[in-house]
Structure formats: C-alpha cells, structure tokens
Design an enzyme around this catalytic site. Structure first.
Site, PDB file in Angstrom:
ATOM      1  N   LYS A   1       0.890  -1.168   0.000  1.00 46.94           N
ATOM      2  CA  LYS A   1       0.000   0.000   0.000  1.00 46.94           C
ATOM      3  C   LYS A   1       0.933   1.225   0.000  1.00 46.94           C
ATOM      4  O   LYS A   1       1.516   1.579   1.028  1.00 46.94           O
ATOM      5  CB  LYS A   1      -0.887  -0.040   1.258  1.00 46.94           C
TER       6      LYS A   1
ATOM      7  N   CYS B   1      12.800  11.260   8.254  1.00 46.90           N
ATOM      8  CA  CYS B   1      12.673  10.932   9.683  1.00 46.90           C
ATOM      9  C   CYS B   1      13.988  11.136  10.416  1.00 46.90           C
ATOM     10  O   CYS B   1      14.000  11.193  11.643  1.00 46.90           O
ATOM     11  CB  CYS B   1      12.266   9.471   9.849  1.00 46.90           C
TER      12      CYS B   1
ATOM     13  N   GLU C   1       9.006   1.639  11.464  1.00 42.28           N
ATOM     14  CA  GLU C   1      10.018   2.701  11.392  1.00 42.28           C
ATOM     15  C   GLU C   1       9.239   4.007  11.513  1.00 42.28           C
ATOM     16  O   GLU C   1       8.547   4.408  10.577  1.00 42.28           O
ATOM     17  CB  GLU C   1      10.774   2.566  10.065  1.00 42.28           C
TER      18      GLU C   1
ATOM     19  N   GLU D   1       8.472  16.986  15.725  1.00 42.57           N
ATOM     20  CA  GLU D   1       9.096  16.800  14.417  1.00 42.57           C
ATOM     21  C   GLU D   1       8.595  17.892  13.457  1.00 42.57           C
ATOM     22  O   GLU D   1       7.380  18.055  13.281  1.00 42.57           O
ATOM     23  CB  GLU D   1       8.710  15.410  13.901  1.00 42.57           C
TER      24      GLU D   1
HETATM   25  C1  SIN Z   1      13.184   8.121   6.335  1.00 42.10           C
HETATM   26  O1  SIN Z   1      13.061   9.313   6.373  1.00 42.10           O
HETATM   27  O2  SIN Z   1      12.345   7.408   6.895  1.00 42.10           O
HETATM   28  C2  SIN Z   1      14.301   7.397   5.630  1.00 42.10           C
HETATM   29  C3  SIN Z   1      15.577   8.126   5.510  1.00 42.10           C
HETATM   30  C4  SIN Z   1      16.723   7.261   5.030  1.00 42.10           C
HETATM   31  O3  SIN Z   1      16.562   6.075   4.706  1.00 42.10           O
HETATM   32  O4  SIN Z   1      17.825   7.776   4.990  1.00 42.10           O
END
Ligand code: SIN
Length: 476
Positions: free
Chosen positions: A172, A281, A247, A379
């Site tokens: 998805k 992230c 994650e 964030e």
């Molecule tokens: C992410 O922002 O979740 C991944 C970043 C990365 O793999 O470097």
C-alpha cells in the site's frame, strides 16, 4: 493525463474505478490518477499473495536472487524515468531523486545476496542420540505500508528482504506518491516475478490498512510513517499477534562540540537538515552547539544556507523543493512563529516562498532558541534549523535524550574519547559521528523508544521476515 492501475495477481486492475488525483506540490497540477481501491481489492491481493506463497517460499534462495537481480538492473536502467516521476509527484529535487533511485536499487541488490546467507543452526545436544537444529522459514504473507517522502527506497527496503526470504507481499503506497511504486511494479512484471508474489493496492489507508490488519493470512506488517499510526497498528495487531516492523517518527539532535571541525560540522548539518527539504525521519531537527564555537558555527552555517536554491525540483539547479502539501507548510510556519514569539531570532529565511501555486518554505536558521519551544520538541518535517547554545557534554546528552523519540542523532567532535563517551550515552538507534548522511543498505536502520520496532537494512533487515523453527531430532 495518465490513469495508473493497481497490480494484483500479475494483472493491472482498476482502469474503470473512481480515481484519486496525484498532485505535484511544486505547481498544484495533476500528475496522474490512481484507482480508489478498497477492501475487496485488498482481499484479492491477499488471496493472490497467500496462494503464491505456497510455491515462492519453496523456491531456492538462488532462484529468488535471480529475480531480484533482474529487478535491480531494471531499476537502474529506468533511473531517469523513476527520478522524474518521484520529483513531480512529491517534489524532491531531481538530483536527490536520482540518488534515491540508486539507494532504492541498493536494497534489492543487498538482499538478493543476503537471502543466500539465511543460515540455520546446529546446536550441541545435552544427551546422546539427539540432534538439535534451527531451521529458518519465511514469515508468510507481508503487508507493506510506505510513506510519501521516499516513494522508492522505503518500498525496496521492505520488498528486498521480504522477497529474498521467501515471503510474498501486498503493498500500500502513500496516496501522495503512489506512481513511483506503480512504476516499480511494472519493473517487477518485466523481471518476471510469478503471479501474486508482488501486489499493489491504491486507495484510502483506513480501508486497506484495516483489511490487512484483520486478515489472519497476513503474518507480518512492515510500516514506515508516523508514531501515531504505528501505535494504532500495534493495537490492531494484538488480535492475531501479527509480526510488526515499525520505522516511526524522529526528532534528531545534532551536537557540535567546541573541538569540532566547523567545515565538517556545517557540511554535516547541511546534508542532514536539508535533504528532501527537511522531510526525512532522520533529519536533524534541533542543533546544539557548544558556546566556544557557537558564533563561528552560526555564521558559517547561515552563509551556506543562504546559498541554497529553492524551486521546482525538476530544475537541475534546485536544492530545496516544495513541501508535500499546505498542511506541511502550515506546521513549519507554526514551529517558526512559536519560536520567534518565544524569543528566537531568524538568521536566514523564516517565511514561505511565493513561487506560483507551489508550497515552498525558505531554508531557515533560527538562533537563541530554548528547549521549551515547540520546534525543540516536535518533528518539523521542513527546512528549518533551530540552533541552541549549550555549555557541557552532559547538557548535550540530557537535552538530546529528553524526548520520546530515539531514531537518529549526530555528533561533531574531533576528540575520539569524548565522542565515544557521549555517543555511549545517547538513546538513539542511529548515530552519525562527523557524518550527516549515515544511511546505507548494509546497515541496520531503526529507532529506540517511540521511534519504532525492529531494524531495516543490513542482516537484521532480513531476519525481520524469518521465523526460527527449532527441530529436535531423536536418533534412536
Ligand atoms: C526516512 O526518512 O524514513 C528514511 C531516511 C533514510 O533512509 O535515509
């Protein structure tokens, strides 16, 4: 305008469905449409993946590696098309998109090889006449839910190990950037994966998500996205004890100590903070600089930020593309306004950038920030770097760890002993030491605390798709 289809059981489905438009955030124009799939399509995809699992899980690791190698080469052969697709559907500057295509391909290559190294174990028995063994088995049908910010790499980081381990998959993609994923399905078809091994469904997250979470045949869900959604998946997985890899969000601290090389630190924070316009992230979200180096660092860092070019990611010169949508832009502006109203000063940027209909924010440096400001706690997902002055290593550790997140942290120091002592105290799954770009296919990616469960990438990335079956063999 192209209308794209879903990929279920080796067939392209949904040409006559109601559609959802995909919007280019650089100009708000429609890029294409995808089917509004739902429960029935998801169930059909699970049926197909479940059936295909019976034979795919019995192929050898070498056969699976052959398919994955073909897929890997096809991704590289289509680098430019995939990169342009990514840029127009989610805004990433074209050079970064090319980088992402290569990063995405590297997961397929790594796991094609790693699948051949899923070794079992023989354990010394405690009595005569027994052999104790551990056999390794693919976990089963996998559902993969992926985000818009890395439409190719977050998918291949899940597909690679799942397929190499012998699992089949239902994907998805994010509704904001599904076309890159659909193009990857076209390449899977070309690579010749048997029907049902790889399936993709587009449509509302709630409907597709609820269907995979309530279907007992889906044994594993692998998700990249917000901590909030991650927590919902944990709750939903309880009923049939589904295996989860999550994650989730981050709020990365970046620490610059007095003895850092300023040039290296500025290069590191530029790489970490402004990649994907700050929408990763692991982007540095808060920068802590020791007082002896603070003024010099802020000056050199701000000089570098002033040079960044903002605009449509298709322009080869652009460093900072648009944010994904208006809500993202408003959040960034709220973080900046809150900081400024609470005493921070803007050194560079600090406002939206008017570029036609696009959703752009100026790369921004804030100084004189303090730990109570929203930006130091939530964030931001945008190109804003708040810089706070600190005095001691202990203060750096305390501030860095004072969060529910634990994904990535960065430390800049030339002193090895000091760096090691500081890093040992950080509650983070990934640390860049004098390095603003730690990601790679062969290393474990994932977080402590509310940043997730499990690791992607590296040998740990494939273990997430394998069950250990202990077999005790009586020899008499
Ligand atoms: C992410 O922002 O979740 C991944 C970043 C990365 O793999 O470097």
């Amino acid at each position: 305008m192209t209308h794209y289809s879903m990929y279920i059981n080796g067939e392209w489905v949904g040409k006559d469905y109601e559609t959802k438009a995909v919007i280019n955030p650089a100009n708000q124009k429609e890029v294409g449409t995808v089917p509004n799939g739902g429960k029935d399509d998801t169930t059909r995809a699970i049926d197909a993946a479940h059936k295909a699992f019976q034979s795919w899980s019995r192929t050898t690791a070498y056969e699976r590696a052959d398919y994955l190698e073909k897929f890997y080469h096809l991704i590289l052969d289509h680098e430019e098309d995939l990169a342009k697709t990514m840029t127009i559907e989610m805004g990433k500057p074209i050079n970064e998109s090319r980088g992402e295509v290569n990063y995405a391909a590297s997961f397929i290559k790594w796991f094609a090889e790693e699948g051949k190294r899923i070794y079992g174990e023989t354990i010394p028995a405690h009595v005569d006449g027994k052999r104790l063994q551990v056999w390794k088995k693919p976990v089963g049908v996998v559902a993969s839910i992926t985000p818009w910010n890395f439409p190719a790499a977050m998918l291949t980081r899940k597909m690679g190990p799942a397929l190499a381990a012998g699992c089949t998959i239902v994907i998805k993609p994010s509704s904001d950037s599904p076309i890159t994923a659909i193009k990857l399905m076209e390449l899977c078809e070309k690579a010749g994966f048997p029907k049902g091994v790889v399936n993709l469904v587009t449509g509302p997250s709630s409907e597709i998500g609820d269907t995979v979470m309530s279907d007992k045949r889906v044994r594993k869900v692998t998700f990249t996205g917000s901590t909030e959604v991650g927590k919902t998946l944990i709750r939903q997985s309880a009923d049939d004890v589904k295996n989860l890899s999550l994650e989730l969000g981050g709020h990365a601290p970046l620490i610059v100590l007095d003895d850092a090389n300023v040039g290296v630190a500025v290069k590191g924070v530029m790489a970490s903070k402004f990649r994907n316009a700050g929408q990763t992230c692991i982007c540095a979200n808060r920068v802590y600089v020791q007082s002896g180096i603070y003024d010099k660092f802020v000056e050199k860092f701000s000089e570098a930020v002033t040079k960044l070019k903002v605009g449509d990611g298709l322009n080869e010169e652009v460093d900072i593309g648009p944010l994904i949508n208006k809500a993202g832009l408003e959040k960034v502006q709220h973080h900046v306004d809150n900081a400024v109203n609470s005493g921070a000063s803007v050194v560079v940027g600090g406002k939206t950038r008017e570029e036609g209909e696009g959703v752009f924010y100026e790369p921004t440096v804030l100084k004189d920030v303090d730990p109570n400001m929203v930006i130091m706690n939530e964030e931001t997902f945008g190109p804003v770097a708040p810089v706070q002055k600190i005095e001691t290593d202990a203060e750096a550790v305390k501030l860095a760890n004072d969060t529910e997140y634990g994904l990535a942290a960065y430390v800049f120091t030339e002193n090895v002993a000091r760096g090691m002592q500081l890093i040992e105290q950080l509650e983070y799954g990934i640390v860049g030491w004098n390095d603003g770009g730690p990601s790679a296919a062969q290393v474990p990616f994932g977080g402590f605390k509310e940043s997730g469960i499990g690791r992607e990438g590296g040998h740990e990335g494939i273990e997430a798709f394998i069950e250990s079956q202990y077999v005790s063999i009586g020899m008499n």
